[in-house]
Design a protein around this motif. Structure first.
Motif: not given
Length: 437
Positions: A297-317
């Motif tokens: 981030x300091x030299x090349x202004x790179x960043x890893x960004x995360x948003x809208x994290x959603x964790x849910x039980x299920x995902x079954x049929x």
């Protein structure tokens, strides 16, 4: 020079030279030019036909778009009121316009019981997000024209969302990912590691499975998968090589589904990982952790960004549940903000509904749309009706379900199932129900 002009010149020289060997040469050349012109016309017709077909098909999921790709946002925003719902955008592994044929085969089905949701909209800029923990650093930011707020994870930081519970054996996880300022200098060590781990401690020397998303720009690396279980005689350590360099230049929607031992991962609508025995001991997989490395981030202004994290039980049929109970409710069908444009990651659910209807021709369904409380009552009623109708239209147009077997209605914000005062509650209230008639 245009092909038609070339053809005229060649024929002109052939006539001048009569029956000479040169004339024969130019006659052959003219014939080749004529065939080339025909091929050019065929290619152009094929290209235009393909373009029109894609526009017609895309309009099924993106009404009013004229076949253009929909804006890269999602949510329940209303033009008549404010709405803080999350935003997202999607990309593709291959560049170029997407088609509904790809969307309709997307088989990720999100869980139906939310466990955790964070879009960081309630956080102050520059603060570390209140629902997370870390051994390093990070802050909530906004970036250029990207909508919403994002969690910028500091380099060499391990960070954990505070779930307040352990993960069940069947669950799904989704989030939006953006890597800022990728360049040819972004090296092979630039990664986001997604851990599913045994404890909620800020460590990784325990039982876990992980997937490394590699952001290197000068060579194509892909996704590396590893599992680590004490006593396992045959651990998995493999790099699934694909070229995602262009993909990571846009916002990417990451989806993960865990069903006991099985682990699957999608980047946008493309399934990248499907390991049936990756999770050797499901009872030891309890928490989610993210680790960032190789980002400058300091030299090349790179960043890893995360948003809208959603964790849910299920995902079954969902098919079996609809058949046995006669009703299902899901908040996994997502829409563009303030509209009824269905987002591609929703097609797995709609596809399963179509399979139930195709299997049993006696079943008819009522499709009911619900919103959160943002915006006015009137606009939410209209929006929920439009969204239910859009799902109905997708079933009819994409999967060939007879329209007379389907009805739709919208109830707006009138029947909440959770607290509209929180982001997680709003996510639960934005849902679509399928009810046997």
């Amino acid at each position: 020079m245009k092909t038609s002009n070339k053809l005229c010149y060649c024929m002109f020289f052939a006539l001048l030279l009569g029956n000479s060997s040169e004339a024969q040469f130019f006659k052959k050349l003219a014939k080749k030019a004529e065939k080339a012109a025909e091929r050019t016309v065929e290619r152009r017709v094929e290209s235009e036909t393909s373009k029109k077909t894609d526009q017609a098909l895309d309009s099924i999921l993106e009404p009013g778009s004229g076949g253009k790709q929909a804006p890269d946002t999602q949510g329940n925003g209303n033009t008549t009121g404010t709405n803080s719902e999350s935003t997202t955008s999607t990309g593709s592994v291959a560049t170029g316009p997407k088609t509904i044929q790809v969307y309709s085969k997307f088989d990720f089905v999100p869980g139906d019981k939310p466990l955790f949701y964070d879009d960081f909209n309630d956080e102050f800029m520059g603060d570390f997000p209140s629902k997370w923990n870390t051994n390093g650093s990070g802050e909530v930011v906004t970036i250029g024209t990207l909508p919403g707020k994002w969690y910028s994870v500091a380099n060499r930081s391990l960070t954990i969302p505070n779930l307040g519970t352990t993960l069940p054996e069947d669950f799904t996880m989704e989030f939006d990912l953006k890597v800022v300022n990728l360049s040819r200098n972004t090296g092979s060590g630039a990664i986001l590691a997604i851990y599913l781990s045994e404890t909620d401690g800020l460590k990784t020397n325990e039982n876990y499975v992980k997937a490394n998303l590699n952001f290197c720009q000068y060579i194509a690396i892909g996704v590396r998968v590893d599992n680590n279980f004490k006593g396992d005689p045959a651990p998995i350590a493999n790099t699934l090589q694909q070229d995602f360099r262009e993909l990571y230049k846009d916002v990417v929607h990451v989806s993960i589904a865990v069903n006991k031992n099985r682990y699957r991962l999608w980047l946008n609508e493309n399934k990248v990982v499907d390991l049936p025995q990756f999770i050797v001991s499901p009872e030891l997989i309890n928490y989610v952790k993210f680790y960032v490395n190789g980002i400058d981030k300091q030299k090349r202004q790179e960043q890893v960004l995360i948003s809208n994290l959603k964790i849910s039980e299920g995902g079954v049929d969902l098919r079996r549940k609809l058949m046995s109970e006669g009703k299902i409710s899901t908040n996994g069908i997502l829409f563009n903000s303030g509209s009824a444009d269905i987002l591609p990651q929703s097609m797995g659910i709609i596809r399963q509904i179509s399979q139930v209807l195709n299997q049993d021709s006696s079943i008819s369904l009522n499709i009911v749309g619900h919103t959160d409380s943002d915006g006015s009552d009137e606009s939410n009623i209209t929006l929920s009706k439009d969204r239910a109708e859009a799902v109905k239209k997708a079933l009819v147009s994409v999967y060939g379900i007879s329209e007379d077997r389907l009805s739709s209605e919208g109830k707006g914000e009138a029947e909440p199932v959770a607290d509209n005062g929180t982001a997680q509650g709003k996510a639960q209230n934005r849902r679509v129900e399928f009810i046997k008639k």
